[in-house]
Design a protein around this motif. Structure first.
Motif, PDB file in Angstrom:
ATOM      1  N   ARG A  65      57.524  23.616  14.290  1.00  0.00           N
ATOM      2  CA  ARG A  65      57.860  24.715  13.589  1.00  0.00           C
ATOM      3  C   ARG A  65      58.393  24.230  12.087  1.00  0.00           C
ATOM      4  O   ARG A  65      58.200  24.852  10.877  1.00  0.00           O
ATOM      5  N   TRP A  66      58.919  23.008  12.127  1.00  0.00           N
ATOM      6  CA  TRP A  66      59.720  22.351  10.995  1.00  0.00           C
ATOM      7  C   TRP A  66      58.328  21.956   9.892  1.00  0.00           C
ATOM      8  O   TRP A  66      58.382  21.966   8.667  1.00  0.00           O
ATOM      9  N   ASN A  67      57.374  21.715  10.587  1.00  0.00           N
ATOM     10  CA  ASN A  67      56.191  21.298   9.701  1.00  0.00           C
ATOM     11  C   ASN A  67      55.232  22.554   9.519  1.00  0.00           C
ATOM     12  O   ASN A  67      53.932  22.546   9.290  1.00  0.00           O
ATOM     13  N   GLY A  68      55.778  23.792   9.634  1.00  0.00           N
ATOM     14  CA  GLY A  68      54.957  24.913   9.304  1.00  0.00           C
ATOM     15  C   GLY A  68      54.143  25.452  10.417  1.00  0.00           C
ATOM     16  O   GLY A  68      53.229  26.183  10.029  1.00  0.00           O
ATOM     17  N   LYS A  69      54.127  24.991  11.752  1.00  0.00           N
ATOM     18  CA  LYS A  69      53.057  25.434  12.697  1.00  0.00           C
ATOM     19  C   LYS A  69      53.546  26.548  13.454  1.00  0.00           C
ATOM     20  O   LYS A  69      54.902  26.409  13.875  1.00  0.00           O
ATOM     21  N   LYS A  70      52.692  27.250  14.254  1.00  0.00           N
ATOM     22  CA  LYS A  70      53.384  28.390  15.010  1.00  0.00           C
ATOM     23  C   LYS A  70      53.336  27.757  16.373  1.00  0.00           C
ATOM     24  O   LYS A  70      52.583  27.053  16.669  1.00  0.00           O
ATOM     25  N   ALA A  71      54.584  27.918  17.024  1.00  0.00           N
ATOM     26  CA  ALA A  71      54.792  27.001  18.311  1.00  0.00           C
ATOM     27  C   ALA A  71      55.838  27.785  18.843  1.00  0.00           C
ATOM     28  O   ALA A  71      56.929  28.262  18.336  1.00  0.00           O
ATOM     29  N   GLN A  72      55.470  27.928  20.384  1.00  0.00           N
ATOM     30  CA  GLN A  72      56.773  28.233  21.352  1.00  0.00           C
ATOM     31  C   GLN A  72      56.520  27.435  22.333  1.00  0.00           C
ATOM     32  O   GLN A  72      55.238  26.626  22.824  1.00  0.00           O
ATOM     33  N   ARG A  73      57.536  27.338  23.298  1.00  0.00           N
ATOM     34  CA  ARG A  73      57.494  26.409  24.448  1.00  0.00           C
ATOM     35  C   ARG A  73      56.644  26.936  25.483  1.00  0.00           C
ATOM     36  O   ARG A  73      56.744  28.028  25.899  1.00  0.00           O
ATOM     37  N   VAL A  74      55.618  26.088  25.992  1.00  0.00           N
ATOM     38  CA  VAL A  74      54.842  26.584  27.126  1.00  0.00           C
ATOM     39  C   VAL A  74      55.208  25.430  28.059  1.00  0.00           C
ATOM     40  O   VAL A  74      54.614  24.354  27.973  1.00  0.00           O
ATOM     41  N   TYR A  75      55.878  25.494  28.866  1.00  0.00           N
ATOM     42  CA  TYR A  75      56.664  24.658  29.760  1.00  0.00           C
ATOM     43  C   TYR A  75      56.031  24.422  31.232  1.00  0.00           C
ATOM     44  O   TYR A  75      55.715  25.087  31.948  1.00  0.00           O
ATOM     45  N   GLY A  76      55.823  23.182  31.436  1.00  0.00           N
ATOM     46  CA  GLY A  76      54.721  22.956  32.756  1.00  0.00           C
ATOM     47  C   GLY A  76      55.347  23.502  34.112  1.00  0.00           C
ATOM     48  O   GLY A  76      54.677  24.018  34.701  1.00  0.00           O
ATOM     49  N   PRO A  77      56.543  23.165  34.247  1.00  0.00           N
ATOM     50  CA  PRO A  77      57.045  23.844  35.707  1.00  0.00           C
ATOM     51  C   PRO A  77      57.114  25.393  35.706  1.00  0.00           C
ATOM     52  O   PRO A  77      56.762  25.905  36.726  1.00  0.00           O
ATOM     53  N   GLU A  78      57.253  25.937  34.303  1.00  0.00           N
ATOM     54  CA  GLU A  78      57.218  27.529  34.388  1.00  0.00           C
ATOM     55  C   GLU A  78      55.587  28.002  34.767  1.00  0.00           C
ATOM     56  O   GLU A  78      55.474  28.762  35.152  1.00  0.00           O
ATOM     57  N   ILE A  79      54.613  27.074  34.102  1.00  0.00           N
ATOM     58  CA  ILE A  79      53.203  27.376  34.524  1.00  0.00           C
ATOM     59  C   ILE A  79      53.034  27.384  36.024  1.00  0.00           C
ATOM     60  O   ILE A  79      52.303  28.353  36.613  1.00  0.00           O
ATOM     61  N   LEU A  80      53.499  26.305  36.524  1.00  0.00           N
ATOM     62  CA  LEU A  80      53.201  26.091  37.988  1.00  0.00           C
ATOM     63  C   LEU A  80      54.059  27.153  38.725  1.00  0.00           C
ATOM     64  O   LEU A  80      53.250  27.907  39.761  1.00  0.00           O
ATOM     65  N   GLN A  81      55.187  27.619  38.354  1.00  0.00           N
ATOM     66  CA  GLN A  81      55.764  28.596  39.146  1.00  0.00           C
ATOM     67  C   GLN A  81      55.200  29.699  39.040  1.00  0.00           C
ATOM     68  O   GLN A  81      54.960  30.661  39.836  1.00  0.00           O
ATOM     69  N   LYS A  82      54.675  30.228  38.011  1.00  0.00           N
ATOM     70  CA  LYS A  82      53.508  31.431  37.646  1.00  0.00           C
ATOM     71  C   LYS A  82      52.488  31.319  38.862  1.00  0.00           C
ATOM     72  O   LYS A  82      52.356  32.542  39.360  1.00  0.00           O
ATOM     73  N   PHE A  83      51.910  30.234  38.827  1.00  0.00           N
ATOM     74  CA  PHE A  83      50.623  30.231  39.716  1.00  0.00           C
ATOM     75  C   PHE A  83      51.110  30.286  40.996  1.00  0.00           C
ATOM     76  O   PHE A  83      50.276  30.770  42.121  1.00  0.00           O
ATOM     77  N   ILE A  84      52.353  29.638  41.445  1.00  0.00           N
ATOM     78  CA  ILE A  84      52.824  30.047  42.692  1.00  0.00           C
ATOM     79  C   ILE A  84      52.925  31.525  43.027  1.00  0.00           C
ATOM     80  O   ILE A  84      52.452  32.120  44.389  1.00  0.00           O
TER      81      ILE A  84
END
Length: 230
Positions: A65-84
């Protein structure tokens, strides 16, 4: 290039890729992986060859974000929990690769393959792993909980061997979700203090790593130079 996809878009991308014959690699990245990629050319090539690199840690999100990029956290444990949560659809299509202590928990959701926890896998280890994964027919999602650099190397070898499906590197997610390792409360994670929480919980294991990362990052902040994968 670090992905700018949202969490839900990332989940949909993994679901869609899981049905393809081509092996896709999803790397959940922190500043540790970025630092390793900058300092080690061969590792950098492996990381850049990933099909999707998510910003897994808040310090990386802030830098983007500081470098002007669009970004939000995409967190590995939450991705895995979603698939569970999506278990009814993916129960027979998920493969987990990790150590013995998490087996009982994850066997409820798919095949669990216990691998030796040595620093590098040997040819025989890969032969066993590929054979075990091959028993899962059709589209699949393979979760690697093997630690930062090692899991990137293993994922890259699995792609070279054309196992199909999607390989996702999620680091300590197995330990967090199974309860074998205490995870930072949500409010701390949202505030970006998870790294400090983990350091307090595991100072001997993580102290040197975080000192190296912070020193490396400060040098780049002074010159506002960080060779991220843009």
């Amino acid at each position: 290039m670090i992905s700018s996809l949202s969490f839900n878009e990332t989940v949909e991308r993994i679901k869609n890729w899981s049905n393809g014959e081509q092996t896709r690699l999803v790397f959940c990245c922190t500043l540790n992986e970025i630092m390793e990629a900058e300092e080690n050319v061969e590792f950098g090539k492996l990381l850049k060859a990933g099909d999707l690199l998510t910003p897994d840690g808040m310090p990386l999100v802030w830098w983007l974000r500081w470098n002007g990029k669009k970004a939000q956290r995409v967190y590995g444990p939450e991705i895995l929990q979603k698939f569970i949560i999506l278990n009814l659809k993916f129960k027979n299509r998920m493969v987990f690769v990790g150590d013995e202590k998490n087996r009982d928990f994850f066997e409820k959701y798919g095949d669990y393959i216990v691998m030796p926890m040595r620093q590098r896998f040997e040819k025989g280890d890969y032969d066993v792993l590929v054979k075990s994964i091959g028993k899962v027919s059709g589209g699949k999602v393979i979760w690697l909980g093997l630690g930062a650099r090692k899991q990137i190397e293993v994922a890259s070898e699995l792609k070279r061997r054309k196992i199909g499906g999607v390989v996702v590197t999620v680091g300590a997610a197995f330990d967090f979700i199974s309860g074998n390792k205490k995870q930072a409360p949500r409010w701390i994670r949202q505030a970006g203090g998870e790294w400090l929480f983990r350091l307090i919980m595991e100072p001997k294991r993580l102290g040197q790593r975080y000192f190296k990362i912070i020193s490396w990052l400060l040098r780049r902040i002074c010159g506002r130079k960080l060779q991220l994968i843009y």
